[in-house]
Every structure is written in C-alpha cells, then in structure tokens.
Motif scaffolding. Structure first.
Motif, PDB file in Angstrom:
ATOM      1  N   THR A 165       0.853  -1.183   0.000  1.00  0.00           N
ATOM      2  CA  THR A 165       0.000   0.000   0.000  1.00  0.00           C
ATOM      3  C   THR A 165       0.893   1.237   0.000  1.00  0.00           C
ATOM      4  N   LEU A 166       0.275   2.388  -0.077  1.00  0.00           N
ATOM      5  CA  LEU A 166       1.048   3.631  -0.026  1.00  0.00           C
ATOM      6  C   LEU A 166       1.797   3.735   1.303  1.00  0.00           C
ATOM      7  N   GLU A 167       1.136   3.354   2.374  1.00  0.00           N
ATOM      8  CA  GLU A 167       1.765   3.417   3.701  1.00  0.00           C
ATOM      9  C   GLU A 167       2.909   2.408   3.817  1.00  0.00           C
ATOM     10  N   SER A 168       2.707   1.199   3.311  1.00  0.00           N
ATOM     11  CA  SER A 168       3.793   0.209   3.386  1.00  0.00           C
ATOM     12  C   SER A 168       4.969   0.661   2.530  1.00  0.00           C
ATOM     13  N   TYR A 169       4.679   1.251   1.373  1.00  0.00           N
ATOM     14  CA  TYR A 169       5.746   1.788   0.516  1.00  0.00           C
ATOM     15  C   TYR A 169       6.574   2.818   1.273  1.00  0.00           C
ATOM     16  N   ARG A 170       5.895   3.723   1.978  1.00  0.00           N
ATOM     17  CA  ARG A 170       6.614   4.771   2.704  1.00  0.00           C
ATOM     18  C   ARG A 170       7.489   4.193   3.816  1.00  0.00           C
ATOM     19  N   GLN A 171       6.994   3.168   4.478  1.00  0.00           N
ATOM     20  CA  GLN A 171       7.780   2.530   5.543  1.00  0.00           C
ATOM     21  C   GLN A 171       8.983   1.767   4.982  1.00  0.00           C
ATOM     22  N   ILE A 172       8.772   1.075   3.857  1.00  0.00           N
ATOM     23  CA  ILE A 172       9.875   0.350   3.216  1.00  0.00           C
ATOM     24  C   ILE A 172      10.906   1.344   2.680  1.00  0.00           C
ATOM     25  N   LEU A 173      10.415   2.458   2.134  1.00  0.00           N
ATOM     26  CA  LEU A 173      11.298   3.519   1.639  1.00  0.00           C
ATOM     27  C   LEU A 173      12.162   4.069   2.776  1.00  0.00           C
ATOM     28  N   ALA A 174      11.547   4.289   3.928  1.00  0.00           N
ATOM     29  CA  ALA A 174      12.288   4.785   5.100  1.00  0.00           C
ATOM     30  C   ALA A 174      13.324   3.768   5.569  1.00  0.00           C
ATOM     31  N   TYR A 175      13.002   2.498   5.416  1.00  0.00           N
ATOM     32  CA  TYR A 175      13.885   1.414   5.880  1.00  0.00           C
ATOM     33  C   TYR A 175      15.098   1.241   4.959  1.00  0.00           C
ATOM     34  N   TYR A 176      14.859   1.259   3.631  1.00  0.00           N
ATOM     35  CA  TYR A 176      15.927   0.956   2.672  1.00  0.00           C
ATOM     36  C   TYR A 176      16.488   2.169   1.921  1.00  0.00           C
ATOM     37  N   GLY A 177      15.677   3.242   1.769  1.00  0.00           N
ATOM     38  CA  GLY A 177      16.140   4.429   1.048  1.00  0.00           C
ATOM     39  C   GLY A 177      15.670   4.490  -0.395  1.00  0.00           C
ATOM     40  N   SER A 178      15.656   5.705  -0.959  1.00  0.00           N
ATOM     41  CA  SER A 178      15.104   5.938  -2.299  1.00  0.00           C
ATOM     42  C   SER A 178      15.992   5.425  -3.429  1.00  0.00           C
TER      43      SER A 178
ATOM     44  N   GLU B 133     -10.066   5.274  -0.946  1.00  0.00           N
ATOM     45  CA  GLU B 133     -10.197   6.659  -1.396  1.00  0.00           C
ATOM     46  C   GLU B 133      -9.430   7.599  -0.463  1.00  0.00           C
ATOM     47  N   GLN B 134      -9.388   7.264   0.821  1.00  0.00           N
ATOM     48  CA  GLN B 134      -8.625   8.061   1.790  1.00  0.00           C
ATOM     49  C   GLN B 134      -7.153   7.674   1.792  1.00  0.00           C
ATOM     50  N   ASP B 135      -6.882   6.361   1.772  1.00  0.00           N
ATOM     51  CA  ASP B 135      -5.497   5.881   1.848  1.00  0.00           C
ATOM     52  C   ASP B 135      -4.664   6.337   0.659  1.00  0.00           C
ATOM     53  N   PHE B 136      -5.306   6.448  -0.521  1.00  0.00           N
ATOM     54  CA  PHE B 136      -4.603   6.873  -1.729  1.00  0.00           C
ATOM     55  C   PHE B 136      -5.063   8.257  -2.185  1.00  0.00           C
ATOM     56  N   ALA B 137      -5.362   9.127  -1.234  1.00  0.00           N
ATOM     57  CA  ALA B 137      -5.754  10.502  -1.562  1.00  0.00           C
ATOM     58  C   ALA B 137      -4.601  11.196  -2.287  1.00  0.00           C
ATOM     59  N   GLU B 138      -4.951  12.121  -3.166  1.00  0.00           N
ATOM     60  CA  GLU B 138      -3.940  12.792  -3.988  1.00  0.00           C
ATOM     61  C   GLU B 138      -2.837  13.454  -3.166  1.00  0.00           C
ATOM     62  N   ASP B 139      -3.215  14.067  -2.040  1.00  0.00           N
ATOM     63  CA  ASP B 139      -2.182  14.733  -1.239  1.00  0.00           C
ATOM     64  C   ASP B 139      -1.185  13.728  -0.656  1.00  0.00           C
ATOM     65  N   LYS B 140      -1.664  12.516  -0.345  1.00  0.00           N
ATOM     66  CA  LYS B 140      -0.776  11.485   0.194  1.00  0.00           C
ATOM     67  C   LYS B 140       0.159  10.939  -0.888  1.00  0.00           C
ATOM     68  N   ILE B 141      -0.358  10.832  -2.108  1.00  0.00           N
ATOM     69  CA  ILE B 141       0.478  10.384  -3.229  1.00  0.00           C
ATOM     70  C   ILE B 141       1.582  11.417  -3.486  1.00  0.00           C
ATOM     71  N   GLU B 142       1.212  12.687  -3.424  1.00  0.00           N
ATOM     72  CA  GLU B 142       2.202  13.761  -3.618  1.00  0.00           C
ATOM     73  C   GLU B 142       3.243  13.759  -2.500  1.00  0.00           C
ATOM     74  N   GLU B 143       2.783  13.571  -1.261  1.00  0.00           N
ATOM     75  CA  GLU B 143       3.702  13.529  -0.106  1.00  0.00           C
ATOM     76  C   GLU B 143       4.714  12.396  -0.251  1.00  0.00           C
ATOM     77  N   ALA B 144       4.277  11.286  -0.819  1.00  0.00           N
ATOM     78  CA  ALA B 144       5.161  10.134  -1.023  1.00  0.00           C
ATOM     79  C   ALA B 144       6.075  10.327  -2.236  1.00  0.00           C
ATOM     80  N   GLU B 145       5.887  11.466  -2.928  1.00  0.00           N
ATOM     81  CA  GLU B 145       6.707  11.831  -4.093  1.00  0.00           C
ATOM     82  C   GLU B 145       6.627  10.785  -5.208  1.00  0.00           C
ATOM     83  N   ILE B 146       5.415  10.272  -5.413  1.00  0.00           N
ATOM     84  CA  ILE B 146       5.183   9.348  -6.521  1.00  0.00           C
ATOM     85  C   ILE B 146       4.777  10.177  -7.729  1.00  0.00           C
ATOM     86  N   THR B 147       5.604  10.169  -8.734  1.00  0.00           N
ATOM     87  CA  THR B 147       5.374  11.012  -9.916  1.00  0.00           C
ATOM     88  C   THR B 147       4.991  10.208 -11.148  1.00  0.00           C
TER      89      THR B 147
END
Length: 198
Positions: free
Chosen positions: A104-117, A159-173
């Motif tokens: 999910t978007l949240e799991s992606y962010r946690q994995i990103l924090a763990y391993y790096g971009s 709809e909330q978990d993948f809200a546009e502002d959260k996608i932007e915060e995760a820097e998914i382009t």
C-alpha cells in the motif's frame, strides 16, 4: 549498480495483484518475490506462501518482539483487526537480486524509510473508480461466502489511503493506468528495465 525493490501498489481491484504476478514470473526481468504476511483469513483460491504468509496475531507479536518487522499496517474491518506486514526474514538479499513486492502507499513509505530511495521504487497502478467497483463486485461474487460489507469498507478506505495529497507527499510522480492489462504491464516492464540499468 545497486539492486532495487519495486513496490507495486494501487487501490483495491486496480489489478495490482495480477500485475505483480506477471512481473514476478517474467524471466527477462528476473525479479525475486517478497511474500508479505497477514493475519486475515485465507481466501478461496489463495495459497500459503504465495499470496501471503498467513499467520496468527501471536506470531506477529513474536516477530515484533524480535525486531524483525520492516513495515506494518492494521485495518479495522467488519471482522476485526487484520494486520499486513513485511518481515526481515532472509527473503531479501540486495547484494544479489532485484525484488518485487505488493503493498500500500503506507507500506511503501515505511519500506522507503527502511531501505532508502536509491533502492525502493514505486509502481503505482490506477483504474477509474467505477470500473474498480465493478471489478471488486465481480471478484467478491466468486467467493464461497461473499463479504460485501468488507468490500465496500475497503473501497471507501482506499479513497482516503490513496488521496492525492498522500500520493504527492510520497513523491510518486509516475503512474500506470490499467485500462488494458497487457499494455500496462509492458509500460511497467520498460520502467523497471530503465531503472535496473541505472
């Protein structure tokens, strides 16, 4: 060249599970699968160690105490709390392989924090909402005991978990629209091949 972890994500019924399976079995890409864990009940047609590792909450507690949880999400469903999580369990050897996992978007962010971009790359799959709802309903009807209330809860939660502002915060382009499954997979494959040689 550093090896990568590709995280496939999208709202429910976006086709992410099918896309994940196709990417994982593509010999040209050579991606290793990372099977995540869940405490939710196994669905008809699912197999232990394939879609997920299906475990008890007691097993989750042990893994948490051992400090082996990379990311962890909890969903309060109409059937109680269901946990989804990724474990440091020797599946990932970044000095040797590239990997693909579903999240999910949240799991992606946690994995990103763990391993790096440099290592973690998002694959975000989209489908128009009405089409997704039709797909979800068709899928649920095939279950021996359809859980329509849970299907609706999940649809609305996405709809909330993948809200546009959260996608932007995760820097998914980069996004991949799944109108045509074959074309979508080919686009994703080209994206992975470009990243892998970097």
């Amino acid at each position: 060249m550093s090896h990568k972890i590709y995280v496939v994500m999208g709202k429910s019924a976006s086709g992410k599970d099918t896309i994940y399976k196709e990417l994982a079995k593509d010999k040209e890409l050579g991606l290793r699968e990372v099977v995540t864990y869940t405490t939710r009940p196994i669905r008809e047609g699912e197999r232990e160690g394939v879609e997920y590792h299906f475990v008890t909450e007691e097993r989750l507690d042990v893994l948490e105490k051992e400090g082996r949880i990379i990311e962890h999400r909890t969903y309060n469903t109409v059937y109680g709390a269901w946990h989804y999580f990724t474990v440091e369990d020797e599946q990932i050897e970044l000095d040797q392989h590239d990997y693909v996992l579903i999240g999910t978007l949240e799991s992606y962010r946690q994995i990103l924090a763990y391993y790096g971009s440099d290592i973690v790359k998002p694959i975000y799959v989209e489908v128009e909402s009405g089409e997704r709802l039709e797909r979800a309903l068709q899928r649920e009807r095939k279950q021996a005991e359809p859980k329509y209330a849970e299907m609706c809860r999940r649809f609305l939660a996405d709809e909330q978990d993948f809200a546009e502002d959260k996608i932007e915060e995760a820097e998914i382009t980069v996004r991949f629209e799944n109108r045509n499954l074959r074309e979508c997979i080919q686009e994703i494959k080209a994206f992975i091949q470009a990243k892998t040689i970097m």
